[in-house]
Enzyme design. Structure first.
Site, mmCIF file in Angstrom:
data_model
loop_
_atom_site.group_PDB
_atom_site.id
_atom_site.type_symbol
_atom_site.label_atom_id
_atom_site.label_comp_id
_atom_site.label_asym_id
_atom_site.label_seq_id
_atom_site.Cartn_x
_atom_site.Cartn_y
_atom_site.Cartn_z
ATOM 1 N N ASP A 145 0.859 -1.364 -0.044
ATOM 2 C CA ASP A 145 -0.048 0.106 0.146
ATOM 3 C C ASP A 145 0.970 1.246 0.047
ATOM 4 O O ASP A 145 0.724 2.052 -0.842
ATOM 5 C CB ASP A 145 -0.896 -0.141 1.257
ATOM 6 C CG ASP A 145 -1.692 -1.333 1.442
ATOM 7 O OD1 ASP A 145 -2.327 -1.852 0.419
ATOM 8 O OD2 ASP A 145 -1.304 -2.028 2.446
ATOM 9 N N HIS A 195 -4.516 -3.352 5.874
ATOM 10 C CA HIS A 195 -4.334 -3.730 4.504
ATOM 11 C C HIS A 195 -5.715 -3.906 4.232
ATOM 12 O O HIS A 195 -5.976 -5.112 3.728
ATOM 13 C CB HIS A 195 -3.450 -4.741 4.407
ATOM 14 C CG HIS A 195 -3.288 -4.928 2.893
ATOM 15 N ND1 HIS A 195 -2.927 -4.393 1.976
ATOM 16 C CD2 HIS A 195 -3.393 -6.539 2.185
ATOM 17 C CE1 HIS A 195 -2.809 -5.124 0.780
ATOM 18 N NE2 HIS A 195 -3.109 -6.242 0.950
#
Ligand code: NAI
Ligand code: OAA
Length: 328
Positions: free
Chosen positions: A162, A190
């Site tokens: 990410d 996440h």
């Protein structure tokens, strides 16, 4: 004098991330070009998976990597994790189109109770663990809670993909090199609720926020693009991200082991109460790494919009945690 080999366990070694990961670990990209490694590879006790693992091992042998000091194939975590210094827990079911990562909890959670217990029993007392298998934060939490004799702080979840995605989107928006961007943070889970935060980021020393100067782009384009990038890749490829996930795992472990020279990176780590996140929640925080330890970047101002985003991703993680209580 050459260094003593370290033991690196990788689960799901015959899967798609495994195939993009092992050759880079063996070539020294994760722990340094002077660090020999012994790979301890785990796959399920199933003929097809074990055969596939054999094939991967043949290919590793055929690379003749000078740093590869040994390769072991395992079907039991109790042998795969013996004395391991690093454990990359990749093996788990990936999601398909239309699923959220949390939908994988039912299928994957039990893997991490068993593997946490095995790490607890046989791994090095200083083992550094990275959980990649989804939902990564909650699986890392399960593994940590299943390993009471190991340091909780040595269990981490992968938020680095990410972080890298956020850096790449910002670089494209500004028209700069990814390497020029520093001080980026991704808070939380996440999942699409993650909060990629560029308020403190700099590009060649200048503020990224001031350079972009567009809160609508932040809220309506940047955050959804980063948050839903995994799903976009599944839609395009028909399979979930693999090479970029393996690359993020290498980045995460390399930075943890070898240090970040003061640069911020994002790691999913058990909270010690930082920024009001309750103890033990496996949460993405900005960190720096030095001498094999990570340190949270503390004292950052959290404005109202950021707090709202952080609260949302925290609530999701607390919900996932509640859903796996019966396993702990
Ligand atoms: N945290 C992150 O940023 C990312 C996480 N992922 C996750 O990583 C995981 C693996 O993804 P892929 O490699 O694409 O899947 P894959 O299906 O290609 O490979 C998974 C492998 O794990 C093995 N496996 C399953 N259970 C196991 C167990 N108990 N012990 C050892 N091995 C086991 C399977 O036999 C298979 O070979 C998935 O859960 C996926 O969602 C994927 C991308 C990014
Ligand atoms: O989206 C998925 O299921 C795989 C993953 O975690 C990612 O690419 O970020």
């Amino acid at each position: 004098m050459s260094k003593k080999p370290v033991r690196v366990a990788v689960t799901g070694a015959a899967g798609q991330i495994g195939y993009a990961l092992l050759f880079r670990i063996a070539s020294g990209e994760m722990l340094g070009k002077d660090q020999p490694v012994i790979l301890q590879l785990l796959e399920i006790p199933d003929e097809k998976a074990q055969n596939a693992l054999k094939g991967v091992i043949m290919e590793l042998e055929d690379c003749a990597f000078p740093l590869l000091a040994g390769i072991e194939a395992h079907s039991d975590p109790m042998t795969a994790f013996k004395d391991t210094d690093y454990a990359l827990l990749v093996g788990a079911r990936p999601r398909g189109p239309g699923m959220e990562r949390a939908d994988l909890l039912a299928a994957n959670a039990q893997i991490f109770t068993a593997q946490g217990k095995a790490l607890n029993a046989v791994a090095s007392r200083n083992v550094k663990v990275l959980v990649v298998g989804n939902p990564a934060n909650t699986n890392a939490y399960i593994a940590m809670k299943s390993a009471p004799d190991l340091k909780p702080g040595n269990f981490t979840a992968m938020l680095r993909l990410d972080h890298n995605r956020a850096a790449s989107q910002i670089a494209a928006k500004i028209g700069c090199a990814v390497g020029d961007i520093q001080k980026l943070a991704v808070w939380g889970n996440h999942s699409p609720t993650m909060y990629a935060d560029y308020r403190f980021a700099t590009v060649n020393g200048k503020s990224v926020k001031d350079t972009i100067n567009d809160q609508v782009w932040n809220k309506d384009v940047f955050l959804p693009t980063v948050g839903k990038r995994g799903a976009a890749i599944i839609a395009a490829r028909g399979l979930s991200s693999a090479a970029s996930a393996a690359n993020a795992a290498i980045d995460h472990m390399r930075d943890w082991a070898l240090g970040t020279n003061g640069q911020w990176v994002t790691m999913g780590i058990p909270s010690q109460g930082w920024y009001g996140i309750p103890k033990d929640v496996m949460f993405g925080f900005p960190v720096t790494c030095e001498n094999g330890e990570y340190k949270v970047v503390e004292g950052l101002e959290i404005d109202a919009f950021s707090q709202e985003c952080i609260d949302k991703t925290l609530a999701e993680l607390e919900g996932e945690k509640d859903g796996v209580k019966h396993l702990l």
